[in-house]
Design a protein around this motif. Structure first.
Motif, mmCIF file in Angstrom:
data_model
loop_
_atom_site.group_PDB
_atom_site.id
_atom_site.type_symbol
_atom_site.label_atom_id
_atom_site.label_comp_id
_atom_site.label_asym_id
_atom_site.label_seq_id
_atom_site.Cartn_x
_atom_site.Cartn_y
_atom_site.Cartn_z
ATOM 1 N N LEU A 179 0.840 -1.182 0.000
ATOM 2 C CA LEU A 179 0.000 0.000 0.000
ATOM 3 C C LEU A 179 0.882 1.240 0.000
ATOM 4 N N VAL A 180 0.571 2.192 -0.866
ATOM 5 C CA VAL A 180 1.296 3.456 -0.950
ATOM 6 C C VAL A 180 0.290 4.568 -0.687
ATOM 7 N N TYR A 181 0.484 5.297 0.433
ATOM 8 C CA TYR A 181 -0.437 6.355 0.826
ATOM 9 C C TYR A 181 0.228 7.720 0.751
ATOM 10 N N SER A 182 -0.352 8.597 -0.063
ATOM 11 C CA SER A 182 0.022 10.006 -0.103
ATOM 12 C C SER A 182 -1.098 10.754 -0.813
ATOM 13 N N ASP A 183 -1.359 11.970 -0.374
ATOM 14 C CA ASP A 183 -2.337 12.788 -1.089
ATOM 15 C C ASP A 183 -1.714 13.406 -2.338
ATOM 16 N N ASP A 184 -0.414 13.231 -2.522
ATOM 17 C CA ASP A 184 0.330 13.791 -3.648
ATOM 18 C C ASP A 184 0.597 12.689 -4.686
ATOM 19 N N ALA A 185 -0.018 12.829 -5.853
ATOM 20 C CA ALA A 185 0.130 11.812 -6.908
ATOM 21 C C ALA A 185 1.580 11.640 -7.335
ATOM 22 N N SER A 186 2.372 12.717 -7.350
ATOM 23 C CA SER A 186 3.771 12.586 -7.771
ATOM 24 C C SER A 186 4.579 11.792 -6.743
ATOM 25 N N THR A 187 4.257 11.933 -5.464
ATOM 26 C CA THR A 187 4.925 11.126 -4.435
ATOM 27 C C THR A 187 4.580 9.655 -4.625
ATOM 28 N N ARG A 188 3.313 9.346 -4.850
ATOM 29 C CA ARG A 188 2.919 7.945 -5.084
ATOM 30 C C ARG A 188 3.645 7.382 -6.299
ATOM 31 N N GLU A 189 3.775 8.186 -7.348
ATOM 32 C CA GLU A 189 4.471 7.752 -8.562
ATOM 33 C C GLU A 189 5.950 7.472 -8.282
ATOM 34 N N LYS A 190 6.609 8.353 -7.518
ATOM 35 C CA LYS A 190 8.027 8.152 -7.187
ATOM 36 C C LYS A 190 8.211 6.866 -6.373
ATOM 37 N N VAL A 191 7.301 6.616 -5.442
ATOM 38 C CA VAL A 191 7.378 5.394 -4.634
ATOM 39 C C VAL A 191 7.187 4.176 -5.530
ATOM 40 N N ARG A 192 6.183 4.242 -6.397
ATOM 41 C CA ARG A 192 5.906 3.110 -7.296
ATOM 42 C C ARG A 192 7.117 2.818 -8.181
ATOM 43 N N GLN A 193 7.726 3.866 -8.714
ATOM 44 C CA GLN A 193 8.907 3.667 -9.568
ATOM 45 C C GLN A 193 10.085 3.112 -8.781
ATOM 46 N N ALA A 194 10.281 3.578 -7.551
ATOM 47 C CA ALA A 194 11.406 3.112 -6.734
ATOM 48 C C ALA A 194 11.259 1.635 -6.380
ATOM 49 N N ILE A 195 10.033 1.227 -6.043
ATOM 50 C CA ILE A 195 9.793 -0.171 -5.658
ATOM 51 C C ILE A 195 9.855 -1.084 -6.874
ATOM 52 N N GLY A 196 9.288 -0.617 -7.969
ATOM 53 C CA GLY A 196 9.290 -1.429 -9.187
ATOM 54 C C GLY A 196 8.419 -2.674 -9.043
ATOM 55 N N ARG A 197 8.645 -3.623 -9.929
ATOM 56 C CA ARG A 197 7.863 -4.866 -9.892
ATOM 57 C C ARG A 197 8.342 -5.809 -8.798
ATOM 58 N N ARG A 198 9.626 -5.732 -8.481
ATOM 59 C CA ARG A 198 10.220 -6.583 -7.434
ATOM 60 C C ARG A 198 11.425 -5.836 -6.874
ATOM 61 N N PRO A 199 11.349 -5.361 -5.626
ATOM 62 C CA PRO A 199 12.427 -4.527 -5.092
ATOM 63 C C PRO A 199 13.732 -5.272 -4.791
ATOM 64 N N ALA A 200 13.692 -6.591 -4.755
ATOM 65 C CA ALA A 200 14.907 -7.398 -4.558
ATOM 66 C C ALA A 200 14.649 -8.781 -5.152
#
Length: 138
Positions: free
Chosen positions: A10-31
């Motif tokens: 779950l990624v929670y932020s009222d800021d869509a750009s923050t959610r996008e940055k988190v999604r990109q950082a985690i990717g499909r598999r973080p390790a």
């Protein structure tokens, strides 16, 4: 659970750009040693509570700067009220907020601006923690 299964983050932020940055950082598999990730995005506190109550969230990344309900308060509430609460990573804007992050009982803290490697490592660690608690619970 094998690495072929998915874990819900779950990624929670009222800021869509923050959610996008988190999604990109985690990717499909973080390790390599953790399952694939299914991202569940939330922009409101009510949706976070709904998802936590469903029991289907494995790890949560909460933005401490979210408005009107900040991630630290949301984390503290979840730790107090959610049975088998998933591990939580808090995104903080100021280093001085680390003590508040400890108060919230979050298992990990990552400073903004987001360093993708640091966030991916933190989320992967929380995924491993969740997997180990599930293995010992069953």
């Amino acid at each position: 659970m094998s690495t072929d299964d998915k874990m819900r983050v779950l990624v929670y932020s009222d800021d869509a750009s923050t959610r996008e940055k988190v999604r990109q950082a985690i990717g499909r598999r973080p390790a390599a040693d953790v399952p694939l990730v299914e991202i569940v995005e939330c922009a409101t506190h009510a949706k976070v509570v709904q998802h936590f109550d469903s029991g289907e969230i494995d790890v949560a990344v909460l933005d401490a700067e979210a408005q009107p309900a900040g991630g630290m308060g949301v984390a503290r509430q979840a730790k107090d009220e959610v049975h088998d609460c998933p591990p939580i990573c808090l995104l903080i804007a100021r280093r001085d907020d680390r003590w508040l992050a400890q108060w919230s009982r979050a298992e990990a803290v990552v400073a903004q601006p987001i360093d993708p490697v640091t966030l991916a490592d933190s989320v992967a660690g929380l995924m491993r923690q969740r997997l180990s608690t599930r293995l010992t619970a069953h």
